[in-house]
Design a protein around this motif. Sequence first.
Motif, short mmCIF file in Angstrom:
data_model
loop_
_atom_site.label_atom_id
_atom_site.label_comp_id
_atom_site.label_asym_id
_atom_site.label_seq_id
_atom_site.Cartn_x
_atom_site.Cartn_y
_atom_site.Cartn_z
N LEU A 118 0.84 -1.21 0.00
CA LEU A 118 0.00 0.00 0.00
C LEU A 118 0.87 1.26 0.00
N LEU A 119 1.90 1.28 0.82
CA LEU A 119 2.81 2.43 0.87
C LEU A 119 3.52 2.63 -0.46
N LEU A 120 3.92 1.54 -1.10
CA LEU A 120 4.56 1.61 -2.41
C LEU A 120 3.61 2.21 -3.46
N TRP A 121 2.35 1.78 -3.48
CA TRP A 121 1.39 2.33 -4.44
C TRP A 121 1.09 3.81 -4.17
N LEU A 122 1.02 4.20 -2.91
CA LEU A 122 0.82 5.62 -2.59
C LEU A 122 1.99 6.45 -3.11
N PHE A 123 3.20 5.93 -2.99
CA PHE A 123 4.39 6.61 -3.50
C PHE A 123 4.32 6.74 -5.02
N VAL A 124 3.92 5.68 -5.72
CA VAL A 124 3.80 5.71 -7.19
C VAL A 124 2.75 6.74 -7.61
N PHE A 125 1.59 6.75 -6.97
CA PHE A 125 0.54 7.73 -7.31
C PHE A 125 1.01 9.16 -7.04
N GLY A 126 1.77 9.36 -5.97
CA GLY A 126 2.32 10.70 -5.69
C GLY A 126 3.25 11.17 -6.78
N ILE A 127 4.09 10.28 -7.29
CA ILE A 127 5.01 10.63 -8.37
C ILE A 127 4.23 10.95 -9.65
N VAL A 128 3.24 10.13 -9.97
CA VAL A 128 2.43 10.37 -11.18
C VAL A 128 1.71 11.72 -11.07
N TYR A 129 1.16 12.04 -9.92
CA TYR A 129 0.48 13.32 -9.73
C TYR A 129 1.46 14.49 -9.89
N ALA A 130 2.65 14.37 -9.32
CA ALA A 130 3.65 15.44 -9.44
C ALA A 130 4.07 15.63 -10.89
N LEU A 131 4.27 14.54 -11.62
CA LEU A 131 4.64 14.64 -13.04
C LEU A 131 3.52 15.28 -13.85
N ARG A 132 2.27 14.89 -13.59
CA ARG A 132 1.13 15.45 -14.31
C ARG A 132 1.03 16.96 -14.06
N THR A 133 1.23 17.36 -12.84
CA THR A 133 1.17 18.78 -12.51
C THR A 133 2.29 19.56 -13.20
N ASP A 134 3.49 18.99 -13.23
CA ASP A 134 4.61 19.66 -13.89
C ASP A 134 4.41 19.76 -15.39
N LEU A 135 3.88 18.72 -16.00
CA LEU A 135 3.72 18.71 -17.45
C LEU A 135 2.52 19.53 -17.93
N PHE A 136 1.41 19.42 -17.23
CA PHE A 136 0.17 20.03 -17.72
C PHE A 136 -0.32 21.19 -16.87
N GLY A 137 0.32 21.48 -15.77
CA GLY A 137 -0.11 22.57 -14.91
C GLY A 137 -1.25 22.14 -14.02
N GLN A 138 -1.56 22.99 -13.07
CA GLN A 138 -2.66 22.68 -12.18
C GLN A 138 -3.97 23.01 -12.87
N ARG A 139 -5.01 22.33 -12.46
CA ARG A 139 -6.32 22.57 -13.05
C ARG A 139 -6.78 23.98 -12.71
#
Length: 188
Positions: free
Chosen positions: A17-38
């Motif tokens: 569970l901790l590993l998946w939370l870490f992966v989702f956090g990285i994906v969210y940070a990358l999405r924000t950097d690439l596409f900006g915040q909503r």
Amino acid sequence: MNPSELTLLVLRFGFLLLLWLFVFGIVYALRTDLFGQRVRKLPEQTAAALPFPAAPTSGATAPTMQHAPASNLPSGANSAIVSGGRPNATVLTASRLVITSGPRQGTELPLGRDPITIGRSSESGLVIRDDYTSTHHARLLLWNDEWMVQDLDSTNGTFLDGRRVTVPTQIPLDTPIKIGTTTFELRR
């Protein structure tokens, strides 16, 4: 199943569970950097109360404020900047936006009466794709038939003739406006 096996199983699931939370956090940070915040859309009554028109969305054109009296200029708007004695860019004096440096150097856009949004977003009127430009970075708009630049709370700022724009500011003709690594001017 003895207690030590049960403890080991719970620890494995906890680690997974901790590993998946870490992966989702990285994906969210990358999405924000690439596409900006909503960008939150303002309710209609709030948008109508803004001193400047909202950015046009999906082909709709925002009203220009060409007939507003000078006394209605919002407080803090810088109406006195004239760089080097150059006249301000107006509907009559400025007919095109010319990119003078950056990846799209030499590109020219005709100026109409509609606001032009500038940023990385594909919805922008002038799309600038570089690491120093925000998704919705700045806007050029008419106020009393004079072109003004407004920074849209960008991270790296908008600069008019080397000075950071913090309030809507009138643009003198042939004066460099820098957004990210791109510089452009309003010309005749």
